[in-house]
Design a protein around this motif. Structure first.
Motif, short mmCIF file in Angstrom:
data_model
loop_
_atom_site.label_atom_id
_atom_site.label_comp_id
_atom_site.label_asym_id
_atom_site.label_seq_id
_atom_site.Cartn_x
_atom_site.Cartn_y
_atom_site.Cartn_z
N ILE A 209 -14.45 -1.21 9.32
CA ILE A 209 -13.15 -0.31 8.60
C ILE A 209 -12.12 0.08 9.56
O ILE A 209 -11.38 -0.33 9.49
N THR A 210 -12.98 0.33 10.95
CA THR A 210 -11.75 0.63 11.52
C THR A 210 -11.15 -0.44 12.43
O THR A 210 -9.83 0.00 12.32
N GLU A 211 -11.37 -1.44 12.49
CA GLU A 211 -11.33 -1.93 12.94
C GLU A 211 -10.19 -3.45 12.33
O GLU A 211 -9.61 -3.25 12.72
N GLN A 212 -10.63 -3.01 11.15
CA GLN A 212 -9.62 -3.66 10.36
C GLN A 212 -8.31 -2.90 9.94
O GLN A 212 -7.46 -3.54 9.45
N TYR A 213 -8.59 -1.40 9.43
CA TYR A 213 -7.90 -0.98 9.62
C TYR A 213 -6.91 -0.94 10.46
O TYR A 213 -5.30 -0.52 10.43
N LEU A 214 -7.10 -0.60 11.76
CA LEU A 214 -6.18 -0.82 12.92
C LEU A 214 -5.46 -2.32 13.39
O LEU A 214 -4.05 -2.38 13.92
N ASP A 215 -5.78 -3.07 12.89
CA ASP A 215 -5.69 -4.25 13.09
C ASP A 215 -4.33 -4.84 12.24
O ASP A 215 -3.40 -5.18 12.33
N TYR A 216 -4.40 -4.02 10.77
CA TYR A 216 -3.50 -4.22 10.05
C TYR A 216 -1.68 -2.90 10.69
O TYR A 216 -1.42 -3.62 10.65
N PHE B 221 0.93 -1.71 0.07
CA PHE B 221 0.29 -0.06 -0.68
C PHE B 221 0.91 0.91 0.23
O PHE B 221 2.18 1.56 0.15
N GLU B 222 0.42 2.35 -0.11
CA GLU B 222 1.34 3.39 -0.94
C GLU B 222 0.65 4.42 -0.10
O GLU B 222 1.01 6.04 0.05
N GLY B 223 0.28 4.74 1.07
CA GLY B 223 -0.20 5.56 2.13
C GLY B 223 -1.21 4.83 2.72
O GLY B 223 -2.72 3.95 2.32
N PRO B 224 -2.21 5.39 3.37
CA PRO B 224 -3.52 5.42 4.12
C PRO B 224 -4.54 4.88 3.38
O PRO B 224 -5.25 4.72 3.36
N LEU B 225 -5.37 5.99 2.79
CA LEU B 225 -6.18 6.17 1.92
C LEU B 225 -6.51 4.37 0.85
O LEU B 225 -6.83 4.19 0.47
N ASP B 226 -4.80 4.06 0.74
CA ASP B 226 -4.80 3.38 -0.41
C ASP B 226 -5.18 1.99 0.31
O ASP B 226 -5.76 0.94 0.12
N LEU B 227 -4.76 1.84 1.80
CA LEU B 227 -4.61 0.57 2.32
C LEU B 227 -6.93 0.61 2.85
O LEU B 227 -7.16 -0.55 2.87
N LEU B 228 -7.21 2.42 2.93
CA LEU B 228 -9.30 1.92 3.28
C LEU B 228 -9.06 1.63 1.90
O LEU B 228 -10.52 0.94 2.14
#
Length: 253
Positions: free
Chosen positions: A40-47, A14-21
């Protein structure tokens, strides 16, 4: 392909937080306009917790996004009064706008990359005009043939004569009778002009066009004059700035 001279920050894939989202939204087939912020917040924080990134500047971007998601999640979970629900905007609106904007630029970058790859397959042929063609010169210099008279002036007179020819046509009677195709050959007109000039000191250019019987004759006569100038059989002269344009022969009797 070498990456020398190119700068790209990329964490894993991923090239940044928006890319990950965007990846998480696509993976879960979420509607980008109605993001389930809790999931989406739980998955993002887990990553983010599993990241092994040592660059604090890059890692800080992901942490800022994590804080943003937590803030949005908190706003959406807090109970609201009925009046507030009607007036307050969706807390996710700004995030959705940023995601859509990022997605647009991301796809645009793919298009540019494809164009770059296609361009790498293109080869351009160097100039290879034969010397004979490059050094070719007209046997007759048009500037010497027409002297001080410009082709623009000849064209102006030609257009005036054409307009007068059209004006002479009866708009009613011209529609009667049988229309027959008028055959006029440029070679015949060239010979006619040669014959007309022989023995004379010159023919008035405008008069020569005006005496033609039809519009097609005017056009072919004009083309014949240009062709005779090109082959060097006639010369165009003008006495004075606004004087008549005279056609004279260059043939030696």
């Amino acid at each position: 392909m070498s990456t020398e001279g190119k700068l790209a920050f990329k964490i894993n894939e991923f090239e940044g937080p928006l890319d990950l989202l965007l990846h998480l939204i696509d993976k879960n087939k979420f509607n980008i306009f109605d993001i389930p912020i809790v999931e989406i917040t739980e998955q993002y924080l887990d990553y983010v917790n599993k990241m092994q990134e040592t660059d604090l500047d890059i890692m800080s971007e992901f942490l800022v996004m994590a804080a943003t998601l937590i803030s949005i999640k908190a706003k959406m979970l807090l109970p609201k009064e009925e009046k507030e629900e009607e007036e307050e905007d969706d807390p996710r609106a700004e995030l959705v706008r940023r995601l859509l904007e990022y997605k647009m630029y991301k796809y645009a970058s793919y298009e540019l990359k494809d164009m770059e790859l296609d361009a790498e397959k293109s080869f351009y042929k160097s100039e290879s005009i034969p010397k004979e063609v490059r050094e070719y010169k007209e046997e007759i210099d048009p500037a010497e043939v027409i002297g001080d008279t410009t082709l623009a002036k000849l064209n102006e007179i030609f257009n005036q004569v054409i307009r007068r020819t059209v004006d002479r046509i009866d708009p009613i009677r011209s529609k009667f009778g049988t229309i027959e195709k008028e055959e006029v050959r440029i070679e015949d007109k060239m010979e006619e002009i040669r014959s007309s000039i022989k023995g004379l000191k010159g023919i008035n250019f405008r008069t020569l066009l005006e005496v033609q019987a039809s519009k097609i004759n005017v056009i072919v006569t004009f083309l014949a004059i240009l062709e005779l100038m090109k082959v060097g059989d006639i010369v165009i002269k003008q006495e004075g700035l606004f004087g008549d344009i005279i056609i004279d022969s260059l043939e030696i009797d």
